[in-house]
Design an enzyme around this catalytic site. Sequence first.
Site, PDB file in Angstrom:
ATOM      1  N   ARG B 130      -0.875   3.889 -11.206  1.00  0.00           N
ATOM      2  CA  ARG B 130      -1.733   4.443 -11.349  1.00  0.00           C
ATOM      3  C   ARG B 130      -1.678   5.559 -12.639  1.00  0.00           C
ATOM      4  NH1 ARG B 130      -1.930   3.876  -5.917  1.00  0.00           N
ATOM      5  NH2 ARG B 130      -3.252   2.408  -5.165  1.00  0.00           N
ATOM      6  N   THR B 174       3.385   4.071  -6.160  1.00  0.00           N
ATOM      7  CA  THR B 174       2.354   3.664  -7.021  1.00  0.00           C
ATOM      8  C   THR B 174       1.649   4.627  -7.732  1.00  0.00           C
ATOM      9  OG1 THR B 174       0.924   3.651  -5.134  1.00  0.00           O
ATOM     10  CG2 THR B 174       2.092   1.644  -5.615  1.00  0.00           C
ATOM     11  N   GLY B 190       4.106   2.670   1.488  1.00  0.00           N
ATOM     12  CA  GLY B 190       4.640   1.855   2.360  1.00  0.00           C
ATOM     13  C   GLY B 190       3.984   2.010   3.783  1.00  0.00           C
ATOM     14  N   GLU B 192       1.851   0.290   5.491  1.00  0.00           N
ATOM     15  CA  GLU B 192       1.901  -0.829   6.134  1.00  0.00           C
ATOM     16  C   GLU B 192       3.173  -1.624   6.350  1.00  0.00           C
ATOM     17  OE1 GLU B 192      -0.797  -0.044   3.760  1.00  0.00           O
ATOM     18  OE2 GLU B 192      -1.764   0.624   5.736  1.00  0.00           O
ATOM     19  N   ASN B 258      -2.336   6.373   6.535  1.00  0.00           N
ATOM     20  CA  ASN B 258      -2.227   5.979   7.953  1.00  0.00           C
ATOM     21  C   ASN B 258      -0.981   5.993   8.768  1.00  0.00           C
ATOM     22  OD1 ASN B 258      -2.014   3.521   6.223  1.00  0.00           O
ATOM     23  ND2 ASN B 258      -1.413   2.994   8.113  1.00  0.00           N
ATOM     24  N   ASP B 301      -6.942   2.426  10.146  1.00  0.00           N
ATOM     25  CA  ASP B 301      -6.415   2.550   8.708  1.00  0.00           C
ATOM     26  C   ASP B 301      -7.149   3.488   7.972  1.00  0.00           C
ATOM     27  OD1 ASP B 301      -4.948   1.935   6.689  1.00  0.00           O
ATOM     28  OD2 ASP B 301      -5.671   0.187   6.064  1.00  0.00           O
TER      29      ASP B 301
END
Lengths: 112, 549
Positions: B130, B174, B190, B192, B258, B301
Amino acid sequence: VAPDLSDIGMTRTAANLQLNLLDPAAAILPINRPIRIVTLNEETIVGRRLNEDTYTVQVMDSNERLRSLVKAQLVSYEISDQPSKVATTLNSDEVAHVIAYLLTLTGRGNKL
Amino acid sequence: MRLIKTLYTFCLFATWLNSVSAQVSYQRIANSADEPNNWLTYNGSYMSQRHSLLDQIDKTNIDNLELKWVLQNQVFGAWQSNPIVVDGIMYITERPNSVMAVDALTGRVFWKFEHTPDERARVCCGANNRGVAILNDKLYMGTLDARLIALDRVNGKLLWNAEVGDVGLAYSVTMAPLAVKDKILVGVGGGELGIRGYVAAYDANTGREVWKTFTIPGPGELNHDSWEGDDWKHGGAPVWITGSYDVSQNLTFWGVGNPGPDWNAGQRPGDNLYSDSVIALDADTGKLEWYFQFTPNDGYDYDAVQVPVLADIEWNGSSKKVMMWANRNGYFYVLDRVSGECLLGKAYVRVNWSSGLDENCRPIPTPQPEGMPTYPGNQGATNWYPPSYSPRTGLFYFSAWEDYATIYFSEEQEYEPGRAFLGGGFSVLAPAPDAPTIGIGRTNPINNWTDEVGHASLKAMNPNTGEEVWEFEQFDVSDSGMLTTASDLLITGGREGYFHVLDARNGALLYYRNLGGQIVMAPVTFMTNGKQYISIISGNSLFTYGLKD
């Protein structure tokens, strides 16, 4: 303006096809919803919505012409949630036969 | 001869002076309002208001806007990067981890640096980057293989490359880093993939780690008991969006993602702090000063990875330092950013996972029966795309997803290092069986369904009341951020590829152009050679607009 069924067997399950035949209102896909548009110059367009965004809508009208319309130039734009067909009157065996046939339509030529 | 030597010495001094003055010091970033011709950070300033004081482009001349140049991306995929602009040079990242220095007047590229991530790099949702941070004479970029890289901003040469996290355990970066004083701050992705999240600070000159603060407290630390057993070791809580900084308090603020596994809240009993929270960290030490959790024991989430937007506003008759936050969980919050106290919380879309908020803004859970839809859906009522606050209008602007729901299922899942750790899944509520639904990003030019699955609503909120003042609806959903200007323009985009300019006061549409590809970043504005420009990325192209000559 009927939907293309040539690959319906690839894109639908038997359960979905059964629902479509027995209760079409519950199974109709957005792309198959009938639309009715009235333009500022008083033209009425009936057909099927192909694409849409915030400012425009692209349709195939009842004469199978591709039309692209600017929403700001429309008087009315209605999308029906009622299908253009009614529930089938076929009996359960006949429904099963129709579903079996539709499942053979895979877009790769007729298996029959 | 003496005269020549004197002139030579003077020229050297002048060159050095020019070089030093062109450096982007911490003071310049802290006082970014003094130089609205530049866009110095991911969100334009430490307060992250994404509000520019430029006003050359306004409501009276907006029709004279014309395309000045286009820069084509050479890499396929969603281009979520936000450029920064410094003294006529634009710095922009490209997938997976390239940086380009671009002439902001012509779009021609001076240099390009490419980092190839370690082949073990794993991310949940695309090879996104980004943007960069700038400090003094260096640029900084996080990478998909969890590195932090420093480049010489003049020639793009690599200066150092430091490890931020273990790529083998699926850590990644990111976000655009945040440069504060003499440090570069980043968080890790990370959520997930079973990581344990953190924010870390690195010496800007050497890349040495100065501090690291975990977003899941370890044994013996405050709130460790919000987890059971070993759940904390791989409980997610990533930080993948750039935070904000309050100079007056020396506090940085970060949205935390999350808990994991994502969709099986029952597998990790407790509030799971500091997942789905905002945390306030001392910029020098990383010490946690306060936190506020939006969604305890989240099973949907609902990452709180939104940009913390800071402002000093009038509140009950006196000035108050606040933080405004439209959360992925469907509630809009105003927090006291000195204490972390929740001043206001109100639903801004249809919400059924909770029946409301209690007096401390803690949600009252109302989990839906199995197989029934939950509003808002998995991608949230909003997400990571940056909002804007205009001090002129007093309104907070952001992209929301309306009428969007998903049906969740959960399942027990054992943690395996570096592997997806989801604990279930979901399907998007569709109007008919097999009807198309909304996914992450847009990959098809056809859309004739989202009016039945969800759509975007650009909302202008009054932070004093939590009420929507006006909205601008789009047919598709939007992952586009916001930009406001001192001429009361609100500039944004959407998945449809339209570049929209609205009147920030009332939402009236002033200008739009079809740029053809999804807009999944937030526009920026800058001035060079006395002329204001607006840059926006659509699809694989960066478009820059200005007024006709």
